[in-house]
Design an enzyme around this catalytic site. Structure first.
Site, PDB file in Angstrom:
ATOM      1  N   TYR A  16       0.811  -1.226  -0.156  1.00 29.81           N
ATOM      2  CA  TYR A  16       0.098  -0.254  -0.081  1.00 29.81           C
ATOM      3  C   TYR A  16       0.831   1.249  -0.088  1.00 29.81           C
ATOM      4  O   TYR A  16       0.388   2.370  -0.089  1.00 29.81           O
ATOM      5  CB  TYR A  16      -0.849  -0.082   1.248  1.00 29.81           C
ATOM      6  CG  TYR A  16      -0.120   0.080   2.381  1.00 29.81           C
ATOM      7  CD1 TYR A  16       0.494   1.079   3.023  1.00 29.81           C
ATOM      8  CD2 TYR A  16       0.218  -1.423   3.117  1.00 29.81           C
ATOM      9  CE1 TYR A  16       1.191   0.832   4.111  1.00 29.81           C
ATOM     10  CE2 TYR A  16       0.930  -1.442   4.359  1.00 29.81           C
ATOM     11  CZ  TYR A  16       1.395  -0.380   5.007  1.00 29.81           C
ATOM     12  OH  TYR A  16       2.085  -0.413   5.950  1.00 29.81           O
ATOM     13  N   GLY A  17       2.256   1.327   0.064  1.00 31.65           N
ATOM     14  CA  GLY A  17       3.075   2.253  -0.040  1.00 31.65           C
ATOM     15  C   GLY A  17       4.105   2.546  -0.789  1.00 31.65           C
ATOM     16  O   GLY A  17       3.912   2.220  -1.912  1.00 31.65           O
ATOM     17  N   LEU A  19       6.267   0.174  -1.674  1.00 32.21           N
ATOM     18  CA  LEU A  19       6.456  -0.765  -2.603  1.00 32.21           C
ATOM     19  C   LEU A  19       5.398  -0.794  -4.031  1.00 32.21           C
ATOM     20  O   LEU A  19       5.476  -1.690  -4.793  1.00 32.21           O
ATOM     21  CB  LEU A  19       6.105  -2.093  -1.983  1.00 32.21           C
ATOM     22  CG  LEU A  19       7.217  -2.407  -0.890  1.00 32.21           C
ATOM     23  CD1 LEU A  19       6.821  -3.352   0.059  1.00 32.21           C
ATOM     24  CD2 LEU A  19       8.593  -2.755  -1.623  1.00 32.21           C
ATOM     25  N   GLU A  87      11.098  -3.822   5.818  1.00 30.04           N
ATOM     26  CA  GLU A  87      10.077  -3.245   6.720  1.00 30.04           C
ATOM     27  C   GLU A  87      10.687  -3.481   8.192  1.00 30.04           C
ATOM     28  O   GLU A  87       9.989  -3.167   8.948  1.00 30.04           O
ATOM     29  CB  GLU A  87       8.878  -3.925   6.645  1.00 30.04           C
ATOM     30  CG  GLU A  87       8.448  -3.835   5.181  1.00 30.04           C
ATOM     31  CD  GLU A  87       8.065  -2.330   4.675  1.00 30.04           C
ATOM     32  OE1 GLU A  87       8.154  -1.447   5.527  1.00 30.04           O
ATOM     33  OE2 GLU A  87       7.592  -2.329   3.634  1.00 30.04           O
TER      34      GLU A  87
END
Length: 139
Positions: A16-17, A19, A87
């Protein structure tokens, strides 16, 4: 992609970000993705963490009307390990930046997989959007 993640040795993930295709960390994922991206969403909200997003899920046993849009895809174990390093996820019960947790798509129960989340907002501002590229317009 019904049954996503049931293929031998592959892991479904929701991103969602940073990536997402075209964003700064996309090269760590998309050249190695084992399926075409599929649009989806999960219940939760985004907060802004030093120019990148963190997903905050609703408390266990509850749902949220808010959703975060992103993409589902399949990855192999090596790619999942690469994303864990990005992450700063070192495993359960470790001091992680993001936790890797199992979620279901907000609209399609057959889509489920891993996503990286923060357990709480750490005092960060709500992004006030459901799609991270929209939040980036404000930077």
């Amino acid at each position: 992609m019904p049954g996503m993640g049931k293929e031998e040795g592959l892991h479904a993930i929701f991103v969602y970000g940073s990536l997402l295709p075209g964003l700064e960390n996309a090269s760590l994922l998309w050249p190695f993705a084992r399926s075409d991206p599929q649009r989806g969403s999960v219940h939760g909200r985004l907060v802004i963490a030093d120019g990148y997003p963190a997903l905050i899920l609703p408390p266990p046993g509850t749902t949220s009307a808010r959703r975060v849009r992103g993409l589902w895809t399949l990855v192999d174990r090596e790619t999942l390990s690469r994303l864990d390093r990005l992450e700063e996820y070192f495993g359960p019960e470790e001091a992680n930046d993001y936790e890797r947790v199992w979620v279901r798509d907000a609209a399609r129960d057959e889509l489920a997989g891993w996503v990286y989340v923060w357990p709480d907002d750490r005092g960060r501002a709500d992004a006030l959007v459901e799609w991270w590229p929209d939040a980036q317009l404000g930077f």
